[in-house]
Each structure stands twice: as C-alpha cells, then as structure tokens.
Write a protein that holds these residues in place. Structure first.
Motif, PDB file in Angstrom:
ATOM      1  N   VAL A 221     -50.983 -62.151   5.060  1.00 34.81           N
ATOM      2  CA  VAL A 221     -51.482 -63.476   5.432  1.00 34.81           C
ATOM      3  C   VAL A 221     -50.469 -64.087   6.403  1.00 34.81           C
ATOM      4  O   VAL A 221     -49.258 -63.896   6.251  1.00 34.81           O
ATOM      5  N   ALA A 227     -55.993 -67.778   2.085  1.00 32.19           N
ATOM      6  CA  ALA A 227     -56.268 -66.577   1.301  1.00 32.19           C
ATOM      7  C   ALA A 227     -56.877 -66.969  -0.033  1.00 32.19           C
ATOM      8  O   ALA A 227     -56.651 -68.072  -0.530  1.00 32.19           O
ATOM      9  N   VAL A 410     -58.349 -63.890   4.167  1.00 34.47           N
ATOM     10  CA  VAL A 410     -57.710 -62.843   3.371  1.00 34.47           C
ATOM     11  C   VAL A 410     -58.325 -62.857   1.980  1.00 34.47           C
ATOM     12  O   VAL A 410     -58.459 -63.919   1.356  1.00 34.47           O
ATOM     13  N   SER A 434     -57.842 -58.119   4.943  1.00 32.27           N
ATOM     14  CA  SER A 434     -57.170 -59.196   5.677  1.00 32.27           C
ATOM     15  C   SER A 434     -57.648 -59.151   7.119  1.00 32.27           C
ATOM     16  O   SER A 434     -57.562 -58.116   7.775  1.00 32.27           O
TER      17      SER A 434
END
Length: 587
Positions: A221, A227, A410, A434
């Motif tokens: 990330v 995320a 993510v 990701s």
C-alpha cells in the motif's frame, strides 16, 4: 433554543420546536444533558441520535441546541490520549466518576489548564495566512506539534507569545486586511463531518513499509493509500491491524476501535505503552492516538468515532506528517448506520443497510491521500486509511465488503483455512490484490534492488503453479507428478512456511526490513532455480530437498537485522552444496 421530546426510540429521539436548529447540530437532551446530534429535520421536528443511553427518557423533556456541529478539539494533548467515539477523554472520566461513564458527563477533550512550552517560528510584522505554521510545541519526545493559522485568517502579525501557555491562552495576534485584530490560541475546533482543506492531492509512488512480508512483497500500500482487511471471525484482522499500527512507516498512528470487543482494545492499551518504537526507541504510545468505542458503548457513537479519527488524522497530516489510521471495524460502523436508518424508517437497501451505505464509505476513504498542505512552505502530508471489515461467516459478497472493495485499492483477504492451519498473517495470496504494485515497482527497484520486481513475480508464479498442481495431487497423488513439478511444490511450501508465515510475537520475526525480505526471497528462489538446473543435469530430487543449507534458509527469518551480512555466506553454502551434490553423483 429549546424544544421538547415527542418520541423516544432507543438511541433515536424525535423533538418538536426545533425549527431554528440545523442539520448535524449538537444538542443536549433532558435535564441529564445527554449529548446528541440532529440527523434529520422535518419542519419543526428534529430526529436526534443520542450518543448515550436513553433509558428513562420520556415525552416533554427539554432538548437544547448548542448551535454548533459535532466537532473535535485539535491541539497539544492529543498524542497518548484515549478518547471515546465523541472525543471524551476516558482517563479523565475514570478519575472523575470511576470505571463506568456517567450519563450526561461534560468534560473537555483536551486539558485546558496544562501549560505547554510554546516556541514561535515567526516574528512581528510577518504576513501569515491559513495553514501557515506560527509556532511549535514538543508534545512528546518524538512528536512536535506544529501550531497552524486557522484557514479563515489572513493578515499581519501584531504580537506573538513565547513561553509556557495553556491551549486556550492567546499566543498570536493577527491584524486582518479589514483592520480587525484576532487573537489565536493553540487549540482549534473542527467539525468532524467536514474534511480539512488542502491545496491539491498528489499521486505518490512510495510504499508505506509495514515490515510484514506478505504485504510489502506481494500486496503493498502506498503512503496516502487505502486498504481493506476483510475476514471471518478468528482469522486475525485485529492482529494484522495491531502489527500495522506497531510497525508501519508512519509518523503518527490513529487507532479507532469501532464497535470491537473491549478485550481487543485492552490489548492495545496494554501493549502500546510497553512496546518500543523501532525508529525512536520510545514507547509506541508517544506517537499514537487511541479512540476506543467498544461494542458495549452506545451504537450511535460508533459512526461518530470513524469521523473523529479521520479528522484527527487530517490535522496531523496538515502539519506535514505521514499518518496511518486503522479502523477496526467498518462493519460495526455500517451496523450503526443500519440501525439508525431503520429507526428513521428510511427505504432500506440490500440486507437492510441504508441505500447510501456506499457513498458514506466512499466519503470516509476519500479523506485519505497524500496532499500538498495549505501554508507558504509547500509541505506535504499523507493519511493512509486501513479499514477492517467483519463480514458474517467471512462471506465477502455481503454489502459492506462489496461497497468497500469498489473503493479501496488494496485487498488483504483473510482466509479461515489458513488461520485454522495456524498460518499467520492469514492473508490469502491467491485472492488478495494491490492496484498500487505497478506504480511503486520503480521505487522498490531503485531503493531495494533492481531484481525486486522480477523476484516478486517469480514467487507469485510458483504459488499459482502450486494451486494448479494441488488439483492434480488431490486426484491422482503426488507420484503422478514429474520431478520438476515436485520441486515446484517444495519451493512453494518454502515460500509459504519460511517467507509468508510470520510470527507476530517473536521479537525478531515480528518485523522484516525490505533488504531482509529481499535476501530471504532471493535465497529461496536461488535454491529453486539452481535445483531445476541440477535436476536437468541428473541430480536426485530427494538429495536436493535434503540439502543442509535448506535449514539455514528456513531460519533466515530469525536472523536479526544487524546480521544481514550472513545472507551472502548462505548463498555461498548453497552453491558449494549443489556443486558437491553434482560431483558426488558423477554428473
């Protein structure tokens, strides 16, 4: 302005005579002065969500509007503090009333009496505008609070203070262009539902290094990224969030316990003051703000806790810091939205959640990002948002998970099967992804090794090959596979057990720097590639698997950071053992 209660429905009350009030104004309810917030207006009638227990309230009791939206106090004193969802300091409340929060208690979020050493960084006659830093306070040994001019103030400095002052004392006088003089204290108030302004958002290619191998290598990330960590009960969501809070490459940590069990927040409260920050050597709490809104606290306050946390994160971002906010979990927040929506008799969406669930989630995650801050020095700051999601039974097809996945870049999907096998972190490498990988590939290649991306792709290819070969093994057995495929399975097992598995409670293995991650992965893949070559030259598969160097490779995770030079010795041992194997077998 005062109204009267008409109806009480759990945390939702309806009051009449509120025609002069505005949406999202904070109100005080009944003689007990319970705190609430207006969430719907219909003429003179206001629907109010109360952030405290409403048992015993009845029609006719008074409702008083404060005329201000729900806001947080921002200034020295935030770091090391433990707040509830509406920024009431839990330590102070405990000293006042004991272990139980009394209803209607009124207490300042920050200490208005404590003296702080204020150091001016500008002088009389300087021109200032919104966002400019005019002084600093060393709040903890590792965090310097940078006191900023409010966004609606611009003018010339008439006077500035130096020395000890409270956060309410004037420390700066600015003469506006209109001729008006304003006095500014160190503290600001900011409404939690409104994002703090900035010059522009910046696209970044620098990862937020977490020290967790499965994240940094396969599913990174960026600083300022977003995320999500979905997973069923017991799969390790909270442990992943704790690890990120402890080790992530961020200047400030804001941890929001939103509707989670009290014992999980207790773990945080017990661990963080004792845990040494690897970057500074000080306790981790010296750069942490905790918001504890556990599952036994009023449901309505769960929603406020998320906004309280992101506003505090934005405040430190505006100083030029890199901030990480952990929200555990957004599912509990969504449940609070669902309950309040049901009591308002709104048209429900899927599974009873409000139709605006996706937009509310998007509003929260949208406040993350790397930005150029307001102020003349051109500083930049970032907020990285990581939200846990708790889908019932781990079913990510439910509305909260799906709405989150449409927003975040993510996805760290936790697997119950990995957790049952005691493989932690239980991030499923075949389902997770990701979208930042391509963006930060160049950073890894430049700052770690030019081989980084090729190694990552090779390792992921081996894990995907293992998934395909497992299907064959389950049908016809491992003996049906060729030697190269068996070596691939052994390499995949090594990547899983020796690299991706990481012990959060081991003093060395809990954190791996990027050079260490690169060295570990390089050694596993070196054994695999040299083993394939040796197989082609006639070497024995069992002898390759039984090489003594493999035990050293499997234990590289326990090598301290200061001994990374020993990786070269392991590489030399690998080459010599394979050469010896080939010569012994007469190849």
């Amino acid at each position: 302005m005062e109204g009267k209660i008409v109806k009480v429905s759990g945390p939702l009350i309806v009051a009449s005579g509120m025609g002069e009030a505005k949406m999202y104004d904070v109100v005080r309810v009944s003689e007990q002065r319970l705190i609430g917030e207006i969430i719907e207006m219909r003429g003179e009638m206001a629907s109010i969500q109360v952030y405290e227990e409403t048992a015993g309230l009845g029609p006719g009791e008074p409702v008083e509007s404060t005329g201000f939206p729900l806001s947080v106090e921002l200034g020295p004193g935030l770091i090391e503090s433990i707040f509830d969802g509406i920024q009431r300091p839990l330590k102070v409340i405990r000293e006042m009333v004991g272990d139980r929060i009394s209803r209607g208690i009124e207490v300042n979020a920050l200490d208005h009496e404590k003296l702080w050493a204020f150091n001016p960084v500008i002088k009389v006659g300087d021109r200032v505008s919104g966002g400019d830093i005019f002084g600093t306070v060393q709040e903890t040994p590792v965090v310097e609070q940078r006191i900023m001019v409010p966004y609606d103030v611009e003018g010339t400095v008439e006077w500035i203070f130096s020395g000890e002052a409270t956060i309410m004392d004037p420390v700066l006088k600015v003469k506006k262009d209109s001729g008006e003089t304003v006095e500014l204290p160190m503290m600001q108030r900011w409404p939690v539902r409104r994002g703090r302004p900035y010059v522009s958002k910046i696209s970044t290619s620098e990862p937020m290094v977490t020290g967790q191998r499965v994240i940094d290598t396969f599913f990174p990330v960026v600083k300022g990224g977003v995320a999500a960590v979905p997973g069923p009960f017991g799969s390790g969501k909270t442990v992943v969030q704790h690890q990120l809070a402890k080790w992530a490459d961020a200047d400030i940590i804001v941890y929001v316990g939103c509707g989670e069990r009290g014992n999980e927040m207790t773990d945080v409260l017990m661990e963080f003051p004792e845990l040494k920050d690897p970057r500074t050597g000080e306790p981790l709490m010296k750069r942490t703000v905790l918001i504890a809104n556990t599952s036994d606290m009023p449901v309505a306050a769960r929603e406020a806790s998320i906004y309280t946390g992101i506003t505090i994160a934005e405040y430190f971002r505006d100083m030029g810091y890199k901030v990480a906010i952990m929200a555990d979990s957004t599912s509990r927040w969504a449940e609070a939205l669902r309950e309040m929506s049901g009591r308002l008799e709104e048209m429900p969406g899927e599974e009873g959640y409000p139709a605006y669930l996706s937009s509310r989630l998007a509003e929260f995650y949208e406040r993350a990002g790397q930005v150029q801050c307001l102020g003349g020095d051109g500083r930049t700051g970032a907020v990285t948002a990581i939200g846990a999601v708790s889908p019932p039974g781990g079913d990510i097809s439910e509305p909260v998970s799906q709405a989150t996945l449409r927003i975040v870049k993510v996805f760290w999907g936790l697997s119950s099967s990995l957790a049952y096998k005691r493989h932690f972190p239980a991030i499923d490498w075949l389902q997770s992804y990701s979208l930042y990988t391509d963006r930060i590939e160049g950073w890894y290649n430049a700052n770690v090794s030019p081989e980084w991306d090729s190694l990552r792709q090779k390792a992921m290819g081996i894990l995907q090959d293992e998934a395909s070969l497992d299907e064959i093994v389950r049908l016809v057995g491992v003996d049906a596979l060729g030697f190269r495929d068996r070596l691939t399975l052994e390499a995949a097992r090594s990547i899983r057990e020796d690299y991706l598995h990481q012990n959060a409670f081991h003093e060395v293995d809990t954190y791996s720097s990027l050079p260490k991650q690169f060295g570990m992965l390089k050694m596993i893949l070196a054994w695999y590639e040299q083993g394939l070559e040796a197989l082609d030259e006639g070497a024995s598969l069992q002898a390759l698997i039984a090489l003594p160097v493999r035990e050293r490779i499997s234990r590289l995770k326990y090598v301290p950071e200061e001994e990374l030079g020993s990786f070269a010795e392991v590489e030399r041992q690998l080459q010599s053992e394979i050469a010896a194997l080939l010569s012994e077998e007469g190849v």
